[in-house]
Each structure stands twice: as C-alpha cells, then as structure tokens.
Design a protein around this motif. Structure first.
Motif, PDB file in Angstrom:
ATOM      1  N   GLU A 139      10.505   7.076  13.909  1.00 51.66           N
ATOM      2  CA  GLU A 139      11.783   7.390  12.965  1.00 51.66           C
ATOM      3  C   GLU A 139      12.494   8.891  13.404  1.00 51.66           C
ATOM      4  O   GLU A 139      13.660   9.048  12.999  1.00 51.66           O
ATOM      5  N   GLN A 140      11.725   9.792  14.085  1.00 52.80           N
ATOM      6  CA  GLN A 140      12.311  10.980  14.624  1.00 52.80           C
ATOM      7  C   GLN A 140      13.253  11.045  15.849  1.00 52.80           C
ATOM      8  O   GLN A 140      14.201  11.737  15.962  1.00 52.80           O
ATOM      9  N   GLU A 147       3.221  18.875   6.931  1.00 53.76           N
ATOM     10  CA  GLU A 147       2.475  17.935   6.645  1.00 53.76           C
ATOM     11  C   GLU A 147       0.957  18.226   6.807  1.00 53.76           C
ATOM     12  O   GLU A 147       0.007  18.139   6.014  1.00 53.76           O
ATOM     13  N   LEU A 176       3.883  -2.893  14.445  1.00 52.53           N
ATOM     14  CA  LEU A 176       5.003  -2.200  13.491  1.00 52.53           C
ATOM     15  C   LEU A 176       4.076  -1.860  11.892  1.00 52.53           C
ATOM     16  O   LEU A 176       4.907  -1.825  11.160  1.00 52.53           O
ATOM     17  N   TRP A 177       3.020  -1.744  12.094  1.00 52.94           N
ATOM     18  CA  TRP A 177       2.205  -1.367  11.009  1.00 52.94           C
ATOM     19  C   TRP A 177       2.282  -2.644  10.013  1.00 52.94           C
ATOM     20  O   TRP A 177       1.932  -2.456   8.859  1.00 52.94           O
ATOM     21  N   SER A 227       0.918  -1.191  -0.180  1.00 47.62           N
ATOM     22  CA  SER A 227      -0.074  -0.031  -0.100  1.00 47.62           C
ATOM     23  C   SER A 227       0.710   1.507  -0.127  1.00 47.62           C
ATOM     24  O   SER A 227       0.499   2.307  -0.768  1.00 47.62           O
ATOM     25  N   LEU A 272       8.480  19.518  10.325  1.00 48.35           N
ATOM     26  CA  LEU A 272       7.929  18.337   9.701  1.00 48.35           C
ATOM     27  C   LEU A 272       6.482  18.057   9.640  1.00 48.35           C
ATOM     28  O   LEU A 272       5.920  17.926   8.560  1.00 48.35           O
ATOM     29  N   GLY A 307       2.638  17.533   2.221  1.00 46.47           N
ATOM     30  CA  GLY A 307       3.551  18.484   2.496  1.00 46.47           C
ATOM     31  C   GLY A 307       4.724  18.394   1.666  1.00 46.47           C
ATOM     32  O   GLY A 307       5.216  19.583   1.435  1.00 46.47           O
ATOM     33  N   SER A 339      12.520  16.745   6.978  1.00 45.50           N
ATOM     34  CA  SER A 339      11.563  17.793   6.763  1.00 45.50           C
ATOM     35  C   SER A 339      11.625  18.257   5.412  1.00 45.50           C
ATOM     36  O   SER A 339      12.418  18.676   4.668  1.00 45.50           O
ATOM     37  N   SER A 399      -3.487   0.845   9.676  1.00 47.82           N
ATOM     38  CA  SER A 399      -2.073   0.403   9.353  1.00 47.82           C
ATOM     39  C   SER A 399      -1.364   0.223   8.035  1.00 47.82           C
ATOM     40  O   SER A 399      -0.401   0.249   7.978  1.00 47.82           O
ATOM     41  N   LEU A 400      -2.486   0.825   7.174  1.00 49.24           N
ATOM     42  CA  LEU A 400      -1.881   0.989   5.697  1.00 49.24           C
ATOM     43  C   LEU A 400      -1.872   2.435   5.300  1.00 49.24           C
ATOM     44  O   LEU A 400      -1.903   3.382   5.914  1.00 49.24           O
ATOM     45  N   MET A 401      -1.403   2.486   3.931  1.00 54.13           N
ATOM     46  CA  MET A 401      -0.791   3.716   3.490  1.00 54.13           C
ATOM     47  C   MET A 401      -1.042   4.051   2.092  1.00 54.13           C
ATOM     48  O   MET A 401      -0.614   4.860   1.456  1.00 54.13           O
ATOM     49  N   VAL A 453      -2.067   5.436   7.978  1.00 61.01           N
ATOM     50  CA  VAL A 453      -0.952   6.068   8.675  1.00 61.01           C
ATOM     51  C   VAL A 453       0.136   6.414   7.621  1.00 61.01           C
ATOM     52  O   VAL A 453      -0.188   6.113   6.525  1.00 61.01           O
ATOM     53  N   HIS A 454       1.309   6.979   7.963  1.00 61.05           N
ATOM     54  CA  HIS A 454       2.652   7.167   7.034  1.00 61.05           C
ATOM     55  C   HIS A 454       3.935   7.554   8.090  1.00 61.05           C
ATOM     56  O   HIS A 454       3.853   7.854   8.983  1.00 61.05           O
ATOM     57  N   TRP A 455       5.027   7.028   7.656  1.00 59.57           N
ATOM     58  CA  TRP A 455       6.081   7.151   8.409  1.00 59.57           C
ATOM     59  C   TRP A 455       6.393   8.639   8.626  1.00 59.57           C
ATOM     60  O   TRP A 455       6.982   8.816   9.768  1.00 59.57           O
ATOM     61  N   SER A 456       6.166   9.387   8.172  1.00 57.88           N
ATOM     62  CA  SER A 456       6.265  10.851   8.414  1.00 57.88           C
ATOM     63  C   SER A 456       5.440  11.372   9.288  1.00 57.88           C
ATOM     64  O   SER A 456       5.774  12.611  10.000  1.00 57.88           O
ATOM     65  N   ASP A 514      -4.280   9.088   1.729  1.00 60.38           N
ATOM     66  CA  ASP A 514      -3.914   9.851   2.742  1.00 60.38           C
ATOM     67  C   ASP A 514      -5.172  10.475   3.459  1.00 60.38           C
ATOM     68  O   ASP A 514      -5.105  11.585   4.057  1.00 60.38           O
TER      69      ASP A 514
END
Lengths: 284, 284, 284, 284
Positions: free
Chosen positions: D185-186, D212, D134-135, C41, D208, C236, C201, D155-157, D177-180, D160
C-alpha cells in the motif's frame, strides 16, 4: 563500493532525464482534448516555460542531461530538439505519438518508431537511445531499438544497474527506470483525462529521491531520474531538483552523465553480462 | 530579480483568490444531491461560516483578495457579493452554474456566461475578470471574456507569470492558475459525488505552498493561490493560510494585490508580449 | 475567547466519538463479503480488540467518550453496549444496518431507525443521540431524530460549532462532524470492497488533528473527533490518539464531554440560535 | 509487559516476511500482461535482484525471516526456494498461482493449494505455514491449512497477537497480518494493471512502521511485517528496512523469529485460548 568499470570509480552514476511530452500524452488519451484550452496550456508549459528554465539550471549546475522527445513534439516545435543539443545535452527517441507499445500492434509500433526516427533525421538530430511512451515496452521493443542502430533503451525495470540485452538484431544496453524515480506519480494532476490524486510537496519528493540516491550509492546503481518539464519545470519543484543535484554533487562520489555515455560504458563493461531476453512467462 | 514593470519591484506578486462555489459544484455533478442534507451542509459551510471568517482574517492581515463567485451562488445569497466588495475586495465571474465550458456547447457557454453577468449587474457588482468553472476553459472562452468587456481571465496554465491573449474581440490578461496552488486537491473529500482520496494536513499544504512561493520569488512569478471557503475556511486550515501570508509578508518582497490590479499592470507592461491564441494542435 | 455558554469557559470542547461499525459497513456494501474470512476478521477486530483497549485507555486518561453503535452490531454482540455504558461512556444510535439514509426510501429509513431503537430498548440502553451511517443524512433525518425523542444528531457539517435545528417534531442540537476529523480517510484500506488508497502514518494524523484542535481553540469550536475501533484501535494509532488527548489536556482550556452533555449545553445556550432546516436548493 | 509465554519475555515479537510474488499477481490480474515486457521486468526484479540483496542484508543483521512463495514462482525458478532455506530462513506456502481464495470455488482453492504443496515437496522444501494470496482467505481456508498438516496461517486480522483456530481437521495458529504493516500500500505502482496511487517515501514508511512497533511493544503484540522483494528490495527502501530492524534491535526487547517458531510458541501457550472459527455473520 563496486569495482564495475561502468561506474568509473563512482559510488553511483546519475542520469537526469526529461521526457518532453508536451500535449502528446493527453492527446493520446483522447484527441478531443485538443479542444480543452486549459489542458493544452497545462501541457504546453513544458516545452515553452519548463525546458528553457531547466536548460538554464543545468548550465548553472554544470551537469549534462538527456531529453526524451516524442517525434510529434519535435515536429510541431521545429527548433526544440536543436536548442537542447546546442546546450550540450542529448536528445533521444520517445516514440512519435506517445502511445504505449503495449497498446499497438506490431506494425503500428514499427511505424510509430520509424516515423519519429524520420523527424529527428530531418532535423539533423543524431539519436542513440529510446524510451517507450509510458514506459510501455513489449517483447519486440528491444529488437526494434537494435534494428534502428540505437545503442540503448531506457524503459525497463529488471535491475537498478545497466544491463545488456541480446536481440536478434544485436546487443543494446538497458538503462533501467523505476516509478519511484519519476516525477509523474508525485506531481501530475488533471481532472480530464483523470490523472493523479493528491499532489505531493517538493520537500517530500526531494526526501524520496535523496533516499533512493543514498541507497543507490550504497549498492552501486544507476540513479536514472525521469522528470517532465510541465511538472518539474514549475518554480518550487525546480528548486527542489536543483537541491537534489547539489546534494549529489556534494557527496563527491556521484557522476552525472548523458544516457549515451552510460550506455557506452555499460556495453564496454565485461562485468555486465548480456541477458538474453527471456521468453514471456507461461501462466499458470 | 526581474525588472518587469508588472512586478512593481517585487520579487513576486501574490493574489489570494477564493472560489465561493457553495453547493454549485456538487449540484452540477448531479441535481439529486440537493436531497443529500449532509452534502449540502458541507457546501453551505463555505459562504455561511468560511467567508465571514476569511474576511475577518484578511482585515487582520491587511491584504486584499479576489472572490470568484458563480452567478447561481450570488443570486441565491443576495447579500454575499456586496458584503465582499464592502470589505475592499474584488468579486469576479466564476460561471453561472459551475459547469466546465468543456462540457457545454458554444451556445450553452455563452448563455451561462451572460446569465452570471446579469446577476452581478442586477446586484450592482462591477466585474472585471473571469475564472472558468473547474478551470475548464476551451478555445472560445478568452474571446467571450473580451466580448463582455472584462479585462482578464484566470483559468489557464501556459505560464506562471501573467500573459496577454489577443482575441478577435480585443486583448485580455491571463493570470495563470495551477493545480499545485489549489486547496481542492489537498483537502477536498466527499463520498458522493466521489471527490478526493486522502486528506492532507495543513502543515503539508503550508510546506507545499511555501516551496512554490520561494520558487516564484526566485523566478519572478505570480503566486496565484486558489482556495475554497468550504475547505480552507476550516479552523486549522485557515490558521495555516494565515501563516502563509504572514510568511510572505515577512519576506518584504512579495506584494499582495487583487486580480484586477495585476491584470491592469500586466496589460500595461510592454515586456509581456501578447500571445495570439494558438490553433488547437493537430494530432497525431 | 468565545463567551458562549455552551463552551463553559473553555477555548474548545472536545468529544471523542467511536463508531463501532464492526462488519456492518462491509456487509452493507455487499452481503457476499460475509464469506470473506479475512475481511470479516479485519472488521471484528474493532469490537473484539479495539473497544476493550480503547475503554482501558479512556480510563487511564480520565476522559469520557461517546460510542455510536449500529443496532445490528449491538444485537449480534449482546454485551457490547452495556460494557461501554458501565464504564461511564455514552452509547448512541448509528442506524441499524449501516446503510446511508440517502440510499434508502423514506419508509426504509424510518424502519431502519426504529429497528435500532428497539434493539437498544431491549438491552436497556438509553439513547439520546444519533449519527447517520456514512454521515449520509437527508432532509427528513433531523425530524426523525426529534420524533424518536432524541436530543441531538451528529452527521452534518454546516458549522464547526453546535447549532440547533428546528423540525416539525421539535428542536434538536446538531453536533457537526467533518471529514478532516475522521480516522477513516486516513487509515481505512481494503481491496474488496475497494476502500482507501495509501495508508497514513499516525504521526501525520496526529499532526492533522492537532492543527485542527489549535484552530478550534482559536475560534471556539467543537472538536468532534470520529474514530473507528477497527482502525484507531491498532497499537500505533491508539498511542497517537492518546498523545492527542494528552496534548489537549496539557493546554488546560479544552473540555472533554460526552455528546449528550454538549447537546444539553447547546440546547440551553441562547447565543446559539435555532436554524430552520433550509429548503433543498433549486438548481440551476 | 505481557507475561504470555509466546512472547518469551520480549515486549514484542517481530517476524520479517517477504512475499516473493514475482510475476504472479500481475498475471493473475490478466494473462495478457505476459506480453508487457516492462511490467514483467518490474516483477522479475523481485526474485532476481531483491531476494539476493535481502538475503545479504539479513545475514549482516543476523535476523531470520520467512519467505512466502507461490508454487508457480518456485516451479519456474527451481533454485529459488532452496537458496532461501540454505541461508537459514523459512519458506512457506503462498498459493500456487496467486489467486485470492475468495475468487475461487471450493475445488479450485483445494487444487491450487495442493498444487503448491506438490511443487515444494518435489523440491524437498518442508512447509509449515500458509499465507493466502492477496490475504484473501475465506471460511474453508484454515481447515485446508490444517488438512495439509501445516501448523499456521498468516492471512487474517482478528487480532494483533497470535491466536489459535480450531478447525474440523485440527488446530492451527494464526499469525495475523495487517494492511499497515505491508509495503504494498505504500510503494506499489503500476499503470496496467492499475495498482497504487502516489508512491510514499521510505522515510514515511519507516515512520509508520516504527510507530506500529512502538505500539506493539506497548501492548505485547506480533509485529508481523510483510514486504515484497520487487518493492522493498529497491535500494532506498531496503536501507529504510535495515534501519527499522536496527532500531528494533536497539530496543533490546524485540525478538526476531521465523513464523514457524512463533507458531510453535503460540500453539504451546495456554494463555492463548483457541477460538472456534465463527459462523459467517447473518446480515442484516
């Protein structure tokens, strides 16, 4: 603002701590690195150039600090620990050989712990606290700290305020650390052993630490900063550290203390209840 | 401000150095990368596009620089070293095949060192200094530098000011480097061999280097910057490097020199005492 | 300002390129990832959400772009390539299965190349250019491009201006790419397969690309930007890309072109001499 | 501005979600980490310090949130889930043992899913939604969600904006969701298991996420933010998160909702057509 007595009326308490690791973390990663002259020179910069410069800066700023020194480093640089204490700062226990307790057997950790105590005793350095190498404390570590008559540990992360840990050998204070208040993740880089990725700018690190200081003033916490002389002793980084301290002093509500003084206040504060060390979790 | 004579009255001395590695670091990581056309093109950009552009910029700024060139690169691009010297800059020794001394036997390092000297001699390029490939110097490296009659090495990190190293073959100056003053950790990226993670913006790198320059002006240090033409020769990065130099020149208290001139000043400065090369540390 | 004819009087030429990889890079890393619904996905977002949004943005900005599409992606999303061409943009060859040529045998690369050509031919999509998967071109790749009658490749890094490559099957233009003008290193993150570290970013990426644009305007270069719809199609990030284009348009001296138009201008520019593809270097 | 009914007239809808993982991700990576006291303390900070602080902040801001809790965490901290619901927030399903579905067999995923449902049922916590550990959702996961009578997955992408997924056991909403938009990750860093590289400053993360948010207001999206109490519960980071929410509230066109409310609106919006779950792609 918190009314906990350990804060002494401050919005936050700050402890500047310096882990004087010298060559030990690299040699613990591989004894053959002793033959890597560049790498050894990278590490010796810490005690040889960084520490004197840091001591001068602390004098100029008029703030005390705590230096966590591995026993191996103290032994091979005989005057180092004394030179720190003479300037009014605290020297504390940081293992003998900078091996994480989690990588050692029970007996190995006991022996390593005692060996460092012996070095400091032989040099007349009074020790009240301990920080595990790589912060790698395991379940028996707090009891070992108490068993040796020390008053505090500074390796855990269960809170951002001091807490008390009850062990079979008595109660100690925990002065928690955190990765975000450590210069290692921001600055450290070596190709062999492979350490770090990109190197951050002092401006970014100052921004990160100021943000955490603001949050800790908001919530009444212990701003327990961990720096390494071979990293933060570099010129540009030391100026950033100086600005951080000046910034904190300008607030007027941040108190700088040695770790032992925070530990004493924490152990005397009835608002900080003692936590029994939890059982290791059962999973799943 | 320091009164050491090597500073010549400046707050800090700056050496712009360029490691003209071309394909050598990639081929040293794996000879089969010679078949990777993209990777080879990424590396050839350094001598073919980056170096001429850098030479023009140095002319425009009126500052001298030092180019560390592997012997293999000088041999396969016969006019390269001469074209640098003709513009008033220094060419120095950067190994033959860009293999770290720590990865070689004693004899291999000796042979590699001599082979590069032979290339430069055949091209009439006078060499006074050395920088180990990957900065990977080991215990015998300084002696090798002295043995070949060179005056300085620039691979170690025991200080941020020049120092003198006494070897069995005579004394040399060390012009220390540091990871924070290297463009590699900020900019380098290749998937195979796997190099780098995120790529930093020139603005961040400029901020980092300006912070270090300020710290070094404060403490009277050698701002020994290491750039790679295949990295910093890119358009946006070169403009940032230009701004750094302009910024330093505007201070009026930073002197730009070739490495050999710093080495000569350092060897003549009685305030910089010679250090015997320490014994490798015994651990634990 | 350069007077090369390929620049057409502009300070720099900009090519917006989008690599429409969809699921292919992940599946090339491991066919079992087809079972990872989240990962699939994450990749399908590119053609399904990112591409339409990018096409709308390009309309609003009035600039043309080039979309590099793997044959596998074009085949499994039959209307995709046509929908791009209909909006006035270019579709170009990006391998069939998104495997780097450096990971294939000669024959495998030949077959993969031809298979993608067949897909586009069957869909009536005229192809003039090629970009290697993962930019992983090897020595035979340019000849393969010429052999199929294409006019340009866009996978190499020997310059930051277009150059001509003479092959045994004729001359092609190279429109060079670079890691610093790729959104992958800034934004991509997946735990399995392990891709990326920290996520940058859009403000940092905009800063990076604007710095490179400024440098390229200074030196008269090709600003050849590579974005991936599953990355830069996010809200973004797309606004940041829009700001970059608006910023470039405000300068008034940057021309946006399709890759094929740059290639035609480069092949017609006598100032850009043809380079014979060098022999692979011999090392050491 | 979009006229989709699920937006309820807002430019964007925001869901603040907190994955209360506690020790589970580390123990899932290796059961022996239970002996690492520091690591366990690092994780226990989440439910013990982070969650109460987050609940207080949400009260002060007057916005609702959704807490995804692994069944193992809810079981070993019996009052935790109830304390969240009592404050007006939603508790949702986040696996039992924080193992990615992609790392389990069909039956293992079924058992793990049901085991968490049992824990929540025993505690009287009503569950309407699910987020994979962990999605790491795989092809059968949405059907499992529907089979247990839940209304949504997160859990999916593939988009948006919310979308509907038709499964053999009925339709569910997907809140992508999304990693950003994940603090992991930050901020996340641990040496063992090796997690993270450099640690970002809250200012960068705020930048960041604000970028978004602006993009999502432009395109009418779901700003589905995922934070972890052991990470974003730290003082400086929580102040940054507060500023993000205040910033969004100041716009006046962002609505904060619990996930279940977004799911209900999405399922009732005819403009959001149901997607059949695609077949796994065939490659190459």
């Amino acid at each position: 603002m918190s009314t906990d007595s350990w804060l002494g009326g401050a919005a936050a308490v700050a402890t500047l701590t310096f882990d004087v690791d010298a060559e030990s973390p690299v040699l613990a990663a591989g004894a053959h690195y002793a033959g890597h002259l560049m790498t050894m020179s990278h590490q010796s910069y810490g005690p040889d150039v960084g520490v004197p410069r840091i001591l001068d800066m602390l004098d100029e700023l008029g703030v005390p600090a705590t230096f966590f020194v591995p026993g191996w480093v103290a032994r091979h640089r005989p005057g180092l620990a004394a030179s720190i204490v003479e300037r009014g700062h605290e020297v504390a226990h940081h293992s003998y050989a900078h091996r994480a307790p989690t990588s050692m057997s029970d007996q190995e950790e006991r022996d390593d712990f005692a060996r460092a105590m012996d070095v400091f005793a032989a040099q007349g350095i009074e020790i009240q606290g301990h920080r595990a190498a790589l912060w790698g404390a395991r379940w028996q570590t707090p009891e070992l700290v108490a068993e040796h008559g020390l008053r505090y540990d500074s390796s855990l992360m269960a809170d951002d305020r001091p807490y008390r840990i009850a062990t079979a050998r008595g109660e100690i204070a925990e002065l928690p650390v955190h990765w975000s208040l450590d210069d290692w993740e921001q600055y450290a880089f070596l190709p062999e052993p492979a350490i770090g990725t990109v190197i951050e700018s002092p401006a970014k690190v100052l921004e990160l630490w100021c943000a955490e200081l603001d949050g800790m003033r908001h919530y009444g916490c212990l701003f327990n900063l961990c720096c390494h002389p071979f990293l933060s002793g570099r010129p540009g980084r030391l100026l950033a550290l100086r600005r951080l301290v000046e910034h904190a002093l300008e607030y007027g509500d941040v108190t700088f203390l040695r770790c032992r003084d925070v530990a004493a206040a924490a152990l005397a504060d009835p608002a900080l209840t003692a936590r029994a060390l939890p059982e290791p979790p059962v999973y799943p």
